[in-house]
Design a protein around this motif. Structure first.
Motif, mmCIF file in Angstrom:
data_model
loop_
_atom_site.group_PDB
_atom_site.id
_atom_site.type_symbol
_atom_site.label_atom_id
_atom_site.label_comp_id
_atom_site.label_asym_id
_atom_site.label_seq_id
_atom_site.Cartn_x
_atom_site.Cartn_y
_atom_site.Cartn_z
ATOM 1 N N PHE A 194 0.888 -1.158 0.000
ATOM 2 C CA PHE A 194 0.000 0.000 0.000
ATOM 3 C C PHE A 194 0.927 1.208 0.000
ATOM 4 O O PHE A 194 1.620 1.453 0.989
ATOM 5 N N ARG A 251 4.464 1.165 1.756
ATOM 6 C CA ARG A 251 4.502 0.125 2.777
ATOM 7 C C ARG A 251 4.305 -1.267 2.161
ATOM 8 O O ARG A 251 3.351 -1.496 1.419
ATOM 9 N N LEU A 261 3.004 -4.601 2.901
ATOM 10 C CA LEU A 261 2.185 -5.247 3.932
ATOM 11 C C LEU A 261 2.442 -6.751 3.946
ATOM 12 O O LEU A 261 2.575 -7.352 5.012
ATOM 13 N N ASN A 293 -4.037 -7.528 14.880
ATOM 14 C CA ASN A 293 -4.831 -6.586 14.089
ATOM 15 C C ASN A 293 -3.948 -5.808 13.146
ATOM 16 O O ASN A 293 -2.907 -5.309 13.550
ATOM 17 N N GLY A 294 -4.364 -5.704 11.902
ATOM 18 C CA GLY A 294 -3.596 -4.914 10.949
ATOM 19 C C GLY A 294 -2.444 -5.670 10.314
ATOM 20 O O GLY A 294 -1.681 -5.109 9.528
ATOM 21 N N SER A 295 -2.289 -6.977 10.632
ATOM 22 C CA SER A 295 -1.160 -7.731 10.065
ATOM 23 C C SER A 295 -1.395 -8.107 8.599
ATOM 24 O O SER A 295 -0.466 -8.541 7.928
ATOM 25 N N GLY A 296 -2.626 -7.971 8.133
ATOM 26 C CA GLY A 296 -2.866 -8.213 6.708
ATOM 27 C C GLY A 296 -3.683 -9.459 6.408
ATOM 28 O O GLY A 296 -3.749 -9.904 5.259
ATOM 29 N N LYS A 297 -4.363 -10.010 7.420
ATOM 30 C CA LYS A 297 -5.124 -11.252 7.232
ATOM 31 C C LYS A 297 -6.262 -11.061 6.229
ATOM 32 O O LYS A 297 -6.434 -11.847 5.304
ATOM 33 N N THR A 298 -7.049 -10.012 6.439
ATOM 34 C CA THR A 298 -8.165 -9.756 5.517
ATOM 35 C C THR A 298 -7.638 -9.476 4.113
ATOM 36 O O THR A 298 -8.184 -9.988 3.125
ATOM 37 N N THR A 299 -6.562 -8.715 4.036
ATOM 38 C CA THR A 299 -5.990 -8.401 2.720
ATOM 39 C C THR A 299 -5.562 -9.679 2.005
ATOM 40 O O THR A 299 -5.820 -9.841 0.805
#
Ligand SMILES: Nc1ncnc2c1ncn2[C@@H]1O[C@H](COP(=O)(O)OP(=O)(O)O)[C@@H](O)[C@H]1O
Ligand SMILES: [Mg+2]
Length: 220
Positions: free
Chosen positions: A14, A17, A19, A39-45
């Motif tokens: 992104f 960055r 990710l 949280n924010g580690s990129g699992k959903t992405t």
């Protein structure tokens, strides 16, 4: 054994960055995986990339052992991989139409849709909600309907994004109870969750997303 999906050299940026920077990820046929990570580690992405909802740089990938590109995302993968959002959106129409939506989009006939939707509603334990307005349903009921909507598509790989987050204990147990059926029917499943009811599923392989890469804490 031929793997279901293998990906090499996956990078997701992104802006400046980076990710995700995953040298290799292989998902086997008929296997269950659990992905954790802060949280924010990129699992959903990562799930969105696998489902073709988010672009990424990918050096090479193979599906059932055949080399395949994820960009543009091919129909073969669109048919095989189904992503269920953490907070599934139901259309403001009947439950049957919600669950049958994907089948209709695939051109399946009405009689067959009705049969498969009926079976899926019974499986998900939502048949008694048939006449309810989807907007009035609880989080757990919506999640089970989303699972029924995914199941009728017979995915080879089901991606579940925190399916039990924000549910009470009883609803969690109801959702967790549906999951083994996918693997028993030969599909593979990748679940993002921190929920022990899911983590303790039999034969589930744990993975952690840390600093952009996938680690297998159990050494699997
Ligand atoms: N479209 C986007 N543009 C910029 N940053 C994004 C975008 N989508 C996600 N991110 C960032 O990527 C990081 C990982 O997000 P996400 O995949 O949702 O993590 P997780 O699901 O592990 O909590 C977060 O820092 C998020 O802000
Ligand atoms: Mg997420």
């Amino acid at each position: 054994m031929t793997s279901l999906l293998s990906i090499h050299g996956l990078k997701k940026r992104f802006d400046e960055r980076v990710l995700l920077d995953i040298p290799a990820l292989t998902l086997e046929l008929g296997s269950a995986y659990l992905l954790t990570g802060v949280n924010g580690s990129g699992k959903t992405t990562l799930l969105r990339i696998l489902a073709g909802l988010e672009p990424a740089e990918i050096a090479a990938s193979a599906f059932h052992g055949q080399s395949i590109s994820l960009s543009p995302y091919p129909k073969e993968l669109r048919d095989a991989i189904v992503y269920v959002h953490q907070q599934p959106v139901l259309f403001s129409t009947s439950l049957e139409k919600n669950i049958g939506y994907g089948l209709r989009a695939r051109g399946v006939g009405n009689a067959e849709i009705k049969k498969q939707v009926g079976e899926a509603m019974a499986w998900a334990g939502v048949a008694h909600l048939r006449d309810h307005d989807p907007a009035t349903l609880s989080g757990g009921e919506k999640q089970r309907i989303a699972l029924a909507r995914a199941k009728v598509l017979k995915p080879r790989l089901l991606l579940l994004d925190e399916p039990t987050a924000n549910l009470d204990e009883a609803a969690k147990a109801q959702v967790a109870a549906l999951i083994p059926a996918f693997v028993q029917e030969g599909g593979s499943i990748l679940i993002v969750s921190h929920d022990h009811q899911l983590i303790d599923l039999p034969n589930i392989t744990w993975m952690t997303l840390k600093e952009g890469n996938i680690l297998f804490p159990s050494g699997a």
